[in-house]
Write an enzyme that holds these catalytic residues in place. Structure first.
Site, PDB file in Angstrom:
ATOM      1  N   SER A   1       0.815  -1.211   0.000  1.00 40.95           N
ATOM      2  CA  SER A   1       0.000   0.000   0.000  1.00 40.95           C
ATOM      3  C   SER A   1       0.850   1.262   0.000  1.00 40.95           C
ATOM      4  CB  SER A   1      -0.953  -0.048   1.198  1.00 40.95           C
ATOM      5  OG  SER A   1      -1.946   0.928   1.111  1.00 40.95           O
TER       6      SER A   1
ATOM      7  N   ASP B   1      -5.885   2.054  -3.075  1.00 42.49           N
ATOM      8  CA  ASP B   1      -7.090   1.817  -2.282  1.00 42.49           C
ATOM      9  C   ASP B   1      -7.456   3.040  -1.445  1.00 42.49           C
ATOM     10  OD1 ASP B   1      -5.184   1.692  -0.273  1.00 42.49           O
ATOM     11  OD2 ASP B   1      -5.909  -0.197   0.582  1.00 42.49           O
TER      12      ASP B   1
END
EC number: 5.4.2.10
Length: 450
Positions: free
Chosen positions: A101, A244
């Site tokens: 991430s 995300d």
């Protein structure tokens, strides 16, 4: 959290903590657990972001999946929510995303999605951990026709892009600046916004395996702020490494964080009668100013622990359709089952286009209280025990007493890194500095590594 799984899968320094050997075992054991109730040959979709370690871990993970007879669809570089979407709509058995991430390039991670497109629950993760810790690997070892097969599936990317575009509206005349963090959004964001007829400019779109999140993306929006000002853009959109999450920048170059984004989209849905139970799900990290803005609009809030998985759990349990975090994870359950930066960006630009309002005007309805967050490096085994240290517990209690209800303090462990996070909100910057710095000094003295 378990021994291996944190709040967002298994993470660590690639080839040191998250090794190819561990990736193989995660593929083998994870694939086995997730395919136990399949009558046909299980299918698992695998994607990654742009980290240099991604292909190494991808190869090992896929080998593990193939060893238990799974048909693997290799998606290549794709946003995490793209995996979730494809697993759900193509009726796969599971999905796996290889990414850390917003973390730097030396880290990587592996997270699993079930056949419903949601991240795994704790029970499934514990099943996988039990197999990882077993003294012996006793799983079946099929041969010949029992082995899994590998299918390259690049068309998955375009299917995700087309779905994203279907949720938006024509953006002709809107100047959009994109920062794709040299990460997974590099593969799709440009195409999506071009197809929506936006006038785009892009930075953070030259991944080399080492520059993901490096001075760009949602955790480093400074370059995007400058680009928006220089180009006269209507909005800037910064994604993180696996896309995300989203942080936006208004036409003046000012940051619009997850709290403000949720308010803007939530108010839009509420005004249309489309906000489920007129409620937004958020975490304990959300700003007091966000809470006050919701109260003023008559929008309810449900509060969870930090982590998008807990937001999603509450949304599923209670039937809510909008939730997220200040950090930019926004879940719009009408469209997808996990935080999706590109989806959020499309919905934000849709609100701007339909209302005819500038982003600064939309965001001005939320007055953010000064907030300060300090990360303190500690031993991993100490971050969950910090509140048991008498000096730390005492200083927090003292600061809360001084606040007298006009602010708040939150001290919590990171779910993915060896860090203790100290956060405070107060009416002034001076006050918030005092509260955070006082607590942080005690934490460093008692258990800090720096």
């Amino acid at each position: 959290m378990g021994k291996y799984f944190g709040t967002d899968g298994v993470r660590g320094e690639a080839n040191v903590e998250l090794t190819p050997e561990l990736a193989f075992k995660l593929g083998r054991f994870g694939g086995y657990v997730l395919s136990q109730h399949e009558t046909d040959r299980p299918r698992v979709f695998v994607a990654r972001d742009t980290r240099i370690s991604g292909e190494m871990l991808e190869s090992a993970l896929i080998a593990g999946l193939l060893s238990v007879g799974i048909e693997v669809y290799k998606l290549g570089v794709l946003a995490t929510p793209g995996v979730s979407y494809l697993v759900r709509t193509e009726k796969a058995s599971a999905g796996v995303m290889i990414s850390a991430s917003h973390n730097p390039a030396l880290d990587n991670g592996i997270k699993f999605f079930g056949s419903d497109g949601f991240k795994l629950d704790d029970d499934r993760e514990l099943e996988i951990e039990a197999l990882l810790d077993a003294k012996e690997d006793t799983l079946p070892r099929p041969s010949a026709q029992g082995l899994g097969t590998l299918v390259d599936y690049p068309e998955g990317l375009r299917k995700y892009e087309k779905f994203m575009e279907s949720t938006g509206i024509d953006l002709e005349g809107m100047k959009v600046a994109l920062d794709t963090a040299n990460g997974a959004a590099t593969a799709s964001a440009r195409n999506i916004f071009l197809d929506l007829n936006a006038d785009i400019s892009v930075i953070g779109d030259q991944p080399d395996g080492l520059n993901i999140n490096d001075g760009v993306g949602s955790t480093h929006p400074e370059q995007l702020q400058s680009l928006v000002r220089e180009n006269g853009s209507d909005i800037g959109l910064a994604f993180d490494g696996d896309s995300d999450r989203l942080i936006a920048v208004d036409e003046n170059g000012e940051i619009v964080d997850g709290d403000k984004i949720m308010f803007i989209i939530g108010k839009y849905l509420s005004d249309k009668g489309q906000l489920a139970q007129n409620t937004i799900v958020t975490t304990v990290m959300s700003n007091l100013g966000f809470h006050k803005a919701l109260d003023r609009e008559g929008i309810h809030k449900a509060i969870t622990a930090v982590g998008d998985r807990y937001v999603v759990e509450e949304m599923r349990k209670s039937g809510y359709n909008l939730g997220g975090e200040q950090s930019g994870h926004v879940i719009i359950m009408d469209y997808n089952t996990t935080g999706d930066g590109q989806l959020t960006a499309i919905q934000l630009t849709k609100v701007m286009k339909e209302t005819g309002k500038k982003l600064s005007e939309l965001a001005s309805e939320v007055t953010i209280y000064p907030q300060k967050l300090v990360n303190i490096r500690v031993e991993n085994n100490m971050k969950d025990k910090a509140m048991e240290v008498p000096a730390i517990a005492e200083i927090i209690a003292k600061m809360e007493e001084e606040m007298d209800g006009n602010g708040r303090i939150l001290v919590r462990p990171s779910g993915t890194e060896p860090l203790l996070r100290v956060m405070a909100e107060a009416p002034t910057n001076e006050a918030v500095d005092y509260y955070v710095d006082t607590i942080a000094d005690v934490v460093r003295t008692e258990i800090g590594l720096d």
